[in-house]
Design a protein around this motif. Structure first.
Motif, PDB file in Angstrom:
ATOM      1  N   GLY A 152       0.816  -1.215   0.000  1.00 29.44           N
ATOM      2  CA  GLY A 152       0.000   0.000   0.000  1.00 29.44           C
ATOM      3  C   GLY A 152       0.846   1.260   0.000  1.00 29.44           C
ATOM      4  O   GLY A 152       0.583   2.210  -0.750  1.00 29.44           O
ATOM      5  N   GLY A 153       1.881   1.288   0.823  1.00 28.75           N
ATOM      6  CA  GLY A 153       2.787   2.438   0.846  1.00 28.75           C
ATOM      7  C   GLY A 153       3.550   2.597  -0.450  1.00 28.75           C
ATOM      8  O   GLY A 153       3.740   3.710  -0.950  1.00 28.75           O
ATOM      9  N   SER A 154       3.971   1.489  -1.024  1.00 29.88           N
ATOM     10  CA  SER A 154       4.700   1.533  -2.292  1.00 29.88           C
ATOM     11  C   SER A 154       3.821   2.049  -3.423  1.00 29.88           C
ATOM     12  O   SER A 154       4.244   2.893  -4.218  1.00 29.88           O
ATOM     13  N   ILE A 155       2.596   1.552  -3.484  1.00 33.69           N
ATOM     14  CA  ILE A 155       1.679   1.994  -4.535  1.00 33.69           C
ATOM     15  C   ILE A 155       1.295   3.455  -4.345  1.00 33.69           C
ATOM     16  O   ILE A 155       1.204   4.212  -5.317  1.00 33.69           O
ATOM     17  N   ALA A 156       1.099   3.872  -3.106  1.00 33.43           N
ATOM     18  CA  ALA A 156       0.777   5.273  -2.846  1.00 33.43           C
ATOM     19  C   ALA A 156       1.917   6.188  -3.278  1.00 33.43           C
ATOM     20  O   ALA A 156       1.685   7.236  -3.891  1.00 33.43           O
ATOM     21  N   ARG A 157       3.131   5.807  -2.966  1.00 32.35           N
ATOM     22  CA  ARG A 157       4.288   6.624  -3.360  1.00 32.35           C
ATOM     23  C   ARG A 157       4.414   6.703  -4.875  1.00 32.35           C
ATOM     24  O   ARG A 157       4.646   7.766  -5.440  1.00 32.35           O
ATOM     25  N   ARG A 158       4.256   5.579  -5.547  1.00 29.88           N
ATOM     26  CA  ARG A 158       4.354   5.570  -7.005  1.00 29.88           C
ATOM     27  C   ARG A 158       3.204   6.343  -7.632  1.00 29.88           C
ATOM     28  O   ARG A 158       3.392   7.025  -8.631  1.00 29.88           O
ATOM     29  N   GLY A 159       2.013   6.240  -7.057  1.00 31.14           N
ATOM     30  CA  GLY A 159       0.868   6.993  -7.570  1.00 31.14           C
ATOM     31  C   GLY A 159       1.047   8.486  -7.409  1.00 31.14           C
ATOM     32  O   GLY A 159       0.763   9.255  -8.321  1.00 31.14           O
ATOM     33  N   LEU A 160       1.535   8.917  -6.251  1.00 37.22           N
ATOM     34  CA  LEU A 160       1.780  10.343  -6.034  1.00 37.22           C
ATOM     35  C   LEU A 160       2.874  10.858  -6.942  1.00 37.22           C
ATOM     36  O   LEU A 160       2.813  11.986  -7.431  1.00 37.22           O
ATOM     37  N   LYS A 161       3.874  10.041  -7.174  1.00 37.98           N
ATOM     38  CA  LYS A 161       4.957  10.438  -8.079  1.00 37.98           C
ATOM     39  C   LYS A 161       4.423  10.601  -9.506  1.00 37.98           C
ATOM     40  O   LYS A 161       4.785  11.548 -10.208  1.00 37.98           O
ATOM     41  N   GLU A 162       3.556   9.705  -9.918  1.00 35.19           N
ATOM     42  CA  GLU A 162       2.980   9.769 -11.259  1.00 35.19           C
ATOM     43  C   GLU A 162       2.046  10.988 -11.389  1.00 35.19           C
ATOM     44  O   GLU A 162       2.054  11.665 -12.415  1.00 35.19           O
ATOM     45  N   LEU A 163       1.268  11.275 -10.361  1.00 30.12           N
ATOM     46  CA  LEU A 163       0.380  12.421 -10.413  1.00 30.12           C
ATOM     47  C   LEU A 163       1.139  13.742 -10.398  1.00 30.12           C
ATOM     48  O   LEU A 163       0.730  14.698 -11.050  1.00 30.12           O
TER      49      LEU A 163
END
Length: 113
Positions: free
Chosen positions: A99-110
């Motif tokens: 969950g933390g990994s996906i959140a970080r990658r999602g925020l980076k992409e946004l």
């Protein structure tokens, strides 16, 4: 990513795992331990998103290890079931780390757009 900061993150993960194990031995509350492991692995997964499974192993492995050490060394013995249920931290650890990994990658992409 620098290797020197990775040593700090691994040390932080080990410390969080030890604290989770002590929480489990001291209070014997599986929900408290599971939430602590979830929050810890989520933090580590956010800090270092590649290969989040390593944070689950690092943090969640210390919980049963501390339980076993407490069983062998302390006068107040946990039940055998408490030692077995301490392995359930792996389930919340997986959820937190990914969950933390996906959140970080999602925020980076946004933020890139």
């Amino acid at each position: 990513m620098e290797k020197s900061t990775d040593h700090f993150i691994y040390a932080l993960g080990a410390l969080l795992g030890l604290v989770g194990g002590v929480l489990d031995v001291k209070f014997g509350d599986l929900l408290l331990t599971a939430l602590f492991v979830l929050a810890s692995t989520m933090l580590l997964g956010t800090l270092r998103p590649p290969r989040p499974w390593r944070w689950t192993l690092l943090v969640a492995l210390f919980v049963p290890v501390v339980q076993i050490v407490a069983y062998l060394l302390l006068t107040e013995k946990p039940y055998r079931a408490q030692i077995y249920e301490s392995f359930l931290g792996f389930l919340t650890g997986i959820a937190g780390a990914y969950g933390g990994s996906i959140a970080r990658r999602g925020l980076k992409e946004l933020s890139r757009k």
